[in-house]
Design a protein around this motif. Structure first.
Motif, PDB file in Angstrom:
ATOM      1  N   ARG A 298       9.171   2.198  -9.848  1.00  0.00           N
ATOM      2  CA  ARG A 298       8.613   0.888  -9.482  1.00  0.00           C
ATOM      3  C   ARG A 298       9.700  -0.177  -9.439  1.00  0.00           C
ATOM      4  O   ARG A 298       9.767  -0.982  -8.503  1.00  0.00           O
ATOM      5  CB  ARG A 298       7.542   0.490 -10.499  1.00  0.00           C
ATOM      6  N   ASP A 299      10.557  -0.179 -10.457  1.00  0.00           N
ATOM      7  CA  ASP A 299      11.611  -1.193 -10.509  1.00  0.00           C
ATOM      8  C   ASP A 299      12.595  -1.011  -9.353  1.00  0.00           C
ATOM      9  O   ASP A 299      13.092  -2.003  -8.785  1.00  0.00           O
ATOM     10  CB  ASP A 299      12.339  -1.128 -11.848  1.00  0.00           C
TER      11      ASP A 299
ATOM     12  N   ASP B  76       0.828  -1.207   0.000  1.00  0.00           N
ATOM     13  CA  ASP B  76       0.000   0.000   0.000  1.00  0.00           C
ATOM     14  C   ASP B  76       0.863   1.259   0.000  1.00  0.00           C
ATOM     15  O   ASP B  76       0.594   2.214  -0.733  1.00  0.00           O
ATOM     16  CB  ASP B  76      -0.929   0.006   1.215  1.00  0.00           C
ATOM     17  N   GLN B  77       1.895   1.260   0.820  1.00  0.00           N
ATOM     18  CA  GLN B  77       2.768   2.422   0.900  1.00  0.00           C
ATOM     19  C   GLN B  77       3.464   2.669  -0.436  1.00  0.00           C
ATOM     20  O   GLN B  77       3.519   3.806  -0.926  1.00  0.00           O
ATOM     21  CB  GLN B  77       3.811   2.207   1.996  1.00  0.00           C
ATOM     22  N   VAL B  78       3.986   1.596  -1.026  1.00  0.00           N
ATOM     23  CA  VAL B  78       4.681   1.728  -2.302  1.00  0.00           C
ATOM     24  C   VAL B  78       3.723   2.198  -3.398  1.00  0.00           C
ATOM     25  O   VAL B  78       4.046   3.090  -4.196  1.00  0.00           O
ATOM     26  CB  VAL B  78       5.331   0.394  -2.701  1.00  0.00           C
ATOM     27  N   ALA B  79       2.529   1.596  -3.446  1.00  0.00           N
ATOM     28  CA  ALA B  79       1.563   1.963  -4.484  1.00  0.00           C
ATOM     29  C   ALA B  79       1.143   3.422  -4.352  1.00  0.00           C
ATOM     30  O   ALA B  79       1.011   4.139  -5.356  1.00  0.00           O
ATOM     31  CB  ALA B  79       0.342   1.051  -4.409  1.00  0.00           C
ATOM     32  N   ASP B  80       0.924   3.883  -3.127  1.00  0.00           N
ATOM     33  CA  ASP B  80       0.561   5.288  -2.925  1.00  0.00           C
ATOM     34  C   ASP B  80       1.641   6.219  -3.473  1.00  0.00           C
ATOM     35  O   ASP B  80       1.346   7.238  -4.097  1.00  0.00           O
ATOM     36  CB  ASP B  80       0.344   5.571  -1.434  1.00  0.00           C
ATOM     37  N   GLU B  81       2.896   5.869  -3.235  1.00  0.00           N
ATOM     38  CA  GLU B  81       4.000   6.705  -3.718  1.00  0.00           C
ATOM     39  C   GLU B  81       4.100   6.652  -5.249  1.00  0.00           C
ATOM     40  O   GLU B  81       4.257   7.684  -5.904  1.00  0.00           O
ATOM     41  CB  GLU B  81       5.315   6.244  -3.096  1.00  0.00           C
TER      42      GLU B  81
ATOM     43  N   ILE C 101       5.031  -5.737  -6.403  1.00  0.00           N
ATOM     44  CA  ILE C 101       5.371  -4.365  -6.793  1.00  0.00           C
ATOM     45  C   ILE C 101       5.644  -4.300  -8.296  1.00  0.00           C
ATOM     46  O   ILE C 101       5.154  -3.412  -8.993  1.00  0.00           O
ATOM     47  CB  ILE C 101       6.592  -3.858  -6.000  1.00  0.00           C
ATOM     48  N   ARG C 102       6.414  -5.263  -8.788  1.00  0.00           N
ATOM     49  CA  ARG C 102       6.749  -5.247 -10.211  1.00  0.00           C
ATOM     50  C   ARG C 102       5.519  -5.467 -11.081  1.00  0.00           C
ATOM     51  O   ARG C 102       5.510  -5.093 -12.270  1.00  0.00           O
ATOM     52  CB  ARG C 102       7.810  -6.303 -10.517  1.00  0.00           C
ATOM     53  N   ALA C 103       4.461  -6.068 -10.524  1.00  0.00           N
ATOM     54  CA  ALA C 103       3.225  -6.283 -11.290  1.00  0.00           C
ATOM     55  C   ALA C 103       2.370  -5.028 -11.389  1.00  0.00           C
ATOM     56  O   ALA C 103       1.399  -5.004 -12.159  1.00  0.00           O
ATOM     57  CB  ALA C 103       2.408  -7.412 -10.648  1.00  0.00           C
TER      58      ALA C 103
ATOM     59  N   ARG D  62      14.522  -3.066  -4.187  1.00  0.00           N
ATOM     60  CA  ARG D  62      14.764  -2.851  -2.759  1.00  0.00           C
ATOM     61  C   ARG D  62      14.078  -3.932  -1.934  1.00  0.00           C
ATOM     62  O   ARG D  62      14.659  -4.474  -0.966  1.00  0.00           O
ATOM     63  CB  ARG D  62      14.253  -1.461  -2.353  1.00  0.00           C
ATOM     64  N   ALA D  63      12.844  -4.277  -2.314  1.00  0.00           N
ATOM     65  CA  ALA D  63      12.132  -5.330  -1.586  1.00  0.00           C
ATOM     66  C   ALA D  63      12.844  -6.672  -1.746  1.00  0.00           C
ATOM     67  O   ALA D  63      12.936  -7.461  -0.797  1.00  0.00           O
ATOM     68  CB  ALA D  63      10.691  -5.427  -2.094  1.00  0.00           C
ATOM     69  N   ARG D  64      13.380  -6.946  -2.936  1.00  0.00           N
ATOM     70  CA  ARG D  64      14.096  -8.206  -3.148  1.00  0.00           C
ATOM     71  C   ARG D  64      15.373  -8.249  -2.318  1.00  0.00           C
ATOM     72  O   ARG D  64      15.718  -9.280  -1.742  1.00  0.00           O
ATOM     73  CB  ARG D  64      14.411  -8.380  -4.630  1.00  0.00           C
ATOM     74  N   ARG D  65      16.091  -7.114  -2.264  1.00  0.00           N
ATOM     75  CA  ARG D  65      17.315  -7.079  -1.457  1.00  0.00           C
ATOM     76  C   ARG D  65      16.999  -7.272   0.027  1.00  0.00           C
ATOM     77  O   ARG D  65      17.813  -7.840   0.772  1.00  0.00           O
ATOM     78  CB  ARG D  65      18.044  -5.747  -1.656  1.00  0.00           C
ATOM     79  N   ASP D  66      15.803  -6.812   0.435  1.00  0.00           N
ATOM     80  CA  ASP D  66      15.391  -6.997   1.833  1.00  0.00           C
ATOM     81  C   ASP D  66      14.920  -8.421   2.113  1.00  0.00           C
ATOM     82  O   ASP D  66      14.555  -8.738   3.247  1.00  0.00           O
ATOM     83  CB  ASP D  66      14.271  -6.010   2.183  1.00  0.00           C
TER      84      ASP D  66
END
Length: 314
Positions: A22-23, A4-9, A41-43, A28-32
């Motif tokens: 987006r990428d 939700d946070q990422v989509a809002d941004e 996110i990528r979708a 960043r999420a993958r590295r985490d």
């Protein structure tokens, strides 16, 4: 970090900024170590220009957005209640509100350095109309995360005859009233009326009709599913075409900007070249004059040495 946070941004960015941001968020999420989040996110789909305008309205004009959502609820309630006079008044308001919000969105886009054509502006108007007509569309709009424009459904229809309620405004009720017997009268069977079918024959006929209708329903459902698949595929193609068109438009804008910069640079360098040529010509003239003067001095020096030599011999 959550979706939700990422989509809002992301959906607060322009379409040109969306994909790269987006990428980066997915990486960043993958590295985490959150691969499922990275995949989700990528979708996320890049918004079309019309969808970006709608998301922009939600973020920059909360008062206008709230007024639109309130008007939509009032319109749907008036339609459900067959309130003709109220519905007519609300339809006039709808037209005014949609025009005002589209104008505001185009102003915001210009402030953001984006020129929007007639196509996206029309799609934005249709999105606002869909928001007014449908509750689920209103929820999508209010979230501010649209990736494509919304399509409006059927136009709200005024009650038949223009009345508010009563049998005059409802065709079914009017038909029922027309078919009812007047008070105090009873229907009598006409002796000339043919005898009704025997129960067994009537039952068989109804069974056959029911079976045929069931087959028609089954075929209709299959046709509907095929149509839905074709519509989804067509929507995907339309989205891809829209993205390609917007990419081409952005490329044209960049090319025009680069051309203007190149023309300005050419003007500057041409002026500098002319100045250098003039300086070179002046320097060449001065060099020629200096060479002639040096030649003159050289001849005078030789003459002077000749005289000195002659006197020494005496």
């Amino acid at each position: 970090m959550d979706l939700d946070q990422v989509a809002d941004e992301l959906y607060g960015l322009t379409p040109a900024e969306f994909t790269e941001a987006r990428d980066r968020a997915a990486d960043r999420a993958r590295r985490d170590g959150d691969r499922p989040l990275a995949k989700r996110i990528r979708a996320l789909r890049r918004p079309t220009t019309a969808a970006w305008l709608a998301n922009l309205l939600v973020r920059t004009h909360p008062t206008g957005t709230t007024a639109l959502l309130d008007l939509g609820r009032a319109l749907r309630a008036a339609q459900d209640q067959l309130a003709g006079a109220q519905l007519r008044e609300l339809l006039v308001q709808r037209h005014q509100v949609v025009l005002a919000l589209v104008a505001q969105a185009l102003d915001e886009a210009r402030d953001a350095g984006r020129q929007v054509g007639d196509g996206p502006a029309q799609e934005l108007a249709e999105t606002l109309q869909a928001t007014l007509a449908d509750e689920s569309a209103a929820a999508e709009f209010a979230a501010g995360r649209l990736s494509t424009a919304l399509s409006p459904g059927a136009e709200p229809s005024l009650p038949a005859g223009g009345t508010d309620g009563g049998t005059g405004g409802h065709p079914t009720a009017a038909a029922g009233a027309a078919g009812a017997s007047p008070p105090g009268e009873s229907r009598t069977r006409d002796d000339s009326t043919p005898d009704a079918p025997r129960p067994s024959a009537d039952h068989d006929r109804l069974e056959a009709e029911a079976a045929e209708l069931a087959d028609q329903v089954k075929r209709a459902r299959k046709d509907a599913k095929r149509a839905e698949r074709r519509a989804a595929a067509a929507q995907g193609e339309a989205d891809r075409a829209q993205y390609a068109a917007e990419d081409s438009d952005e490329a044209v804008q960049r090319a025009r900007a680069a051309l203007e910069q190149a023309r300005a640079a050419y003007g500057t360098t041409s002026a500098a070249a002319r100045a250098r040529r003039e300086e070179a010509a002046t320097a060449a003239t001065r060099a020629g004059e200096a060479a002639a003067h040096a030649e003159q001095l050289t001849r005078r020096l030789e003459a002077l040495r000749e005289r000195i030599t002659s006197r020494g011999r005496r």
